[in-house]
Enzyme design. Sequence first.
Site: not given
Ligand code: ZN
Length: 501
Positions: A264-265, A268, A294
């Site tokens: 997830h990170e 980003h 996101e």
């Molecule tokens: Zn996030």
Amino acid sequence: MSGVLEGLRRRLARISDLERAQSLAAWDERTQMPPGGAEARAEQLATLAELEHEHWVSDELQAALERARGEVEGLPADSDEASLVRVASRLAERARRVPTELAGELARASSLAEQAWVRAREESDFKAFLPFLERNLELRRRYVECFAPYEHPYDPLLEDFEPGLRTAQLEGVLASLRDGLVPLVQRYADGQGRKDALLHGRFPLERQRALAERLLAELPIPRDERRLDTTAHPFAISLSPRDLRITTRYDQGDLAVAVWSLLHETGHAMYENGIAPQLARSPLGQGASLGFHESQSRLIENWVGRSRPFMDYLLRLFREYFPTQFEHVQAERLYRAVNRVERSLIRVDADELTYNLHIVVRFELELALFQGELEARELPQAWAELMRTYLGVEVPDDASGVLQDVHWAAGLFGYFPTYSLGNVIAGQLWALVSGELDGLEEQLRSGELGPLRDWLRDRLHRHGAKFEPAELIERITGGPLDPGPLLTQLERKYEALAAGV
Ligand code: ZN
């Protein structure tokens, strides 16, 4: 670049430096700082924030923007120069609407509320948190009034996170999501049999850390442009497009926590890493909105990270680091284990089908609060009712209900919907890239995300914050924000899972 634009650029670069210094201090606070530094760090952050605000509202910046607007007249709206002047003008105008005293009060109240929230959550005591929440709401309502006239009192809150998006449009998008997801959850959440304990057990932290470093090394961010640290609530911060700070957290008994937080990170961080270098040190040198940000994290976490082909790659890694647990496991079993649908209480643990319903609950409550239809003290009961209606779960206490997230304590209203917008945009991007990128499935199977990164960089990342979200989605997909592709793909995925295909 003309002298006028050069002068504006220098002023904006200074503001950007102050912003990134705050990010650095915040990153340090959450990854390195000994607890004794807390009080001084709060002051340091407040000072930097005040300095930044002073720059935004200064008459000198006003004058520089005024001159620059004349200078870029006639340039194409999508040129870097015209975009810089347009975006900076909008941000300066918004900063000038908010009295410095109110900006300071918002920061102070949310800092106090966050501390009260930590204690209240520990004791599952909403009443202890209520006065702080009421104060945050009162200040946010005053903040909203700074932007009158507006179509809807929620619009000014959204504008900080999703420039140009209006409440009316968001309501439509979230209502379609809700109406599409509720029957899917009903169809697939029950009757999956017993939970698979594959990713639960004993996974020594040292091995997990080595696995995380290895996974990150194989993801497409250059080694000397990022680092990985441990934190309680994972996040990614960009100090420049070539200095990305990624964090994850480890749970000895649950391997999934570290791996999917990291994916997830990293999504980003890949976004920030792909922003065109000439946009750095300016308000254009960041993501287009929280929703777009996101979309990138969810794309890597879910569309890549929970896809069937990527399981082949992950399983090879898992076998290398935890041979006893994964030696005889088939990729299909891993795929099922990470795509289990569950009616649960906690948003951050939710699967792809139920996640957006957690967001809908918060969005409907926020709307009611700002439309004056709900009082803060009525929140626990209203929360429980919506959770029962949409997710079919009973909320046993405040800690696993209304107190579970930090956002309202931090004064962040209008933030939650951006998580769902991210899922919607990720669905649109995935539908597009699956059709356009040759060999994607094979690449996922071997963990080779370079071509996907290049596609995303070309379509999205390089533009930074030049375009408002609505324009950007139109440029990329040729249409507006649309929950259709997300719903269609989720339905197809879970139908196949249920059929055992
Ligand atoms: Zn996030």
